[in-house]
Design a protein around this motif. Structure first.
Motif, PDB file in Angstrom:
ATOM      1  N   UNK A   1       0.794  -1.226   0.000  1.00  0.00           N
ATOM      2  CA  UNK A   1       0.000   0.000   0.000  1.00  0.00           C
ATOM      3  C   UNK A   1       0.829   1.280   0.000  1.00  0.00           C
ATOM      4  N   UNK A   2       2.146   1.170   0.131  1.00  0.00           N
ATOM      5  CA  UNK A   2       3.012   2.355   0.077  1.00  0.00           C
ATOM      6  C   UNK A   2       3.686   2.443  -1.286  1.00  0.00           C
ATOM      7  N   UNK A   3       3.554   3.598  -1.937  1.00  0.00           N
ATOM      8  CA  UNK A   3       4.189   3.843  -3.232  1.00  0.00           C
ATOM      9  C   UNK A   3       5.254   4.917  -3.030  1.00  0.00           C
ATOM     10  N   UNK A   4       6.488   4.547  -3.298  1.00  0.00           N
ATOM     11  CA  UNK A   4       7.617   5.451  -3.088  1.00  0.00           C
ATOM     12  C   UNK A   4       7.638   6.548  -4.154  1.00  0.00           C
ATOM     13  N   UNK A   5       7.866   7.797  -3.701  1.00  0.00           N
ATOM     14  CA  UNK A   5       8.020   8.941  -4.597  1.00  0.00           C
ATOM     15  C   UNK A   5       9.355   9.618  -4.324  1.00  0.00           C
TER      16      UNK A   5
ATOM     17  N   UNK B   1       3.234   7.488  -0.891  1.00  0.00           N
ATOM     18  CA  UNK B   1       1.785   7.609  -0.943  1.00  0.00           C
ATOM     19  C   UNK B   1       1.239   6.441  -0.137  1.00  0.00           C
ATOM     20  N   UNK B   2       0.313   6.722   0.770  1.00  0.00           N
ATOM     21  CA  UNK B   2      -0.277   5.677   1.607  1.00  0.00           C
ATOM     22  C   UNK B   2      -1.674   5.345   1.077  1.00  0.00           C
ATOM     23  N   UNK B   3      -1.748   4.322   0.232  1.00  0.00           N
ATOM     24  CA  UNK B   3      -3.014   3.935  -0.397  1.00  0.00           C
ATOM     25  C   UNK B   3      -4.004   3.348   0.602  1.00  0.00           C
ATOM     26  N   UNK B   4      -3.548   2.969   1.772  1.00  0.00           N
ATOM     27  CA  UNK B   4      -4.442   2.439   2.797  1.00  0.00           C
ATOM     28  C   UNK B   4      -5.257   3.551   3.462  1.00  0.00           C
ATOM     29  N   UNK B   5      -4.817   4.802   3.316  1.00  0.00           N
ATOM     30  CA  UNK B   5      -5.494   5.910   3.984  1.00  0.00           C
ATOM     31  C   UNK B   5      -6.191   6.862   3.002  1.00  0.00           C
ATOM     32  N   UNK B   6      -6.630   6.346   1.855  1.00  0.00           N
ATOM     33  CA  UNK B   6      -7.365   7.198   0.919  1.00  0.00           C
ATOM     34  C   UNK B   6      -8.660   7.667   1.580  1.00  0.00           C
ATOM     35  N   UNK B   7      -9.085   8.855   1.192  1.00  0.00           N
ATOM     36  CA  UNK B   7     -10.338   9.393   1.744  1.00  0.00           C
ATOM     37  C   UNK B   7     -10.874  10.508   0.860  1.00  0.00           C
TER      38      UNK B   7
ATOM     39  N   UNK C   1      -4.014   0.859  -4.603  1.00  0.00           N
ATOM     40  CA  UNK C   1      -5.401   0.958  -4.143  1.00  0.00           C
ATOM     41  C   UNK C   1      -6.158  -0.330  -4.466  1.00  0.00           C
ATOM     42  N   UNK C   2      -5.977  -0.861  -5.675  1.00  0.00           N
ATOM     43  CA  UNK C   2      -6.646  -2.119  -6.058  1.00  0.00           C
ATOM     44  C   UNK C   2      -6.240  -3.249  -5.126  1.00  0.00           C
TER      45      UNK C   2
END
Length: 135
Positions: A78-82, A96-102, A128-129
């Motif tokens: 769920x973490x995408x490095x930038x 980016x923390x895809x587990x905390x989308x809102x 996210x998927x």
């Protein structure tokens, strides 16, 4: 600008000064995440807009918060490095923390600082998927 000059500014001029441009998918914005509970990400921080530009009638944007990169994130799906660059406007290696989308109201968006590449956005969509177990 003195008080008399301030009184001469119209409401439309104030809105032009204070309202951000329409946030677009893939853009990085500083967002006031305000009141939170537990381990939800807090304070004003960079986020990436992830919803489609053509979706929704309400002034809501789906965002994924960005946090400092930590080496122990390397195996997290769920973490995408930038990596910081001129396009994204980040100042340090981040995730980016895809587990905390809102969903957040556009009024929470403070300032656009950059945008992500199509490749980076695809990595976020994939994360996210995986988080929602989309098959």
């Amino acid at each position: 600008m003195n008080v008399v000059q301030m009184l001469m500014i119209s409401r439309e001029e104030i809105l032009l000064i204070t309202e951000p441009s329409e946030p677009k998918r893939g853009e990085i914005w500083i967002v006031n995440l305000g009141s939170t509970v537990g381990t939800e990400m807090k304070k004003s921080r960079p986020t990436v807009v992830i919803n489609s530009d053509g979706v929704g009638k309400l002034p809501i944007k789906l965002i994924a918060p960005i946090t400092d990169w930590k080496q122990n994130y390397v195996n997290n799906l769920w973490h995408v490095k930038l990596v910081p660059n001129k396009s994204n406007g980040l100042s340090k290696i981040s995730a980016v923390d895809a587990l905390q989308i809102r969903g957040v109201d556009k009024k929470r968006l403070i300032k656009k600082i950059g945008f992500l590449s199509a490749t980076e956005m695809q990595e976020i969509v994939t994360a996210v998927a995986l988080v929602i177990d989309y098959q």
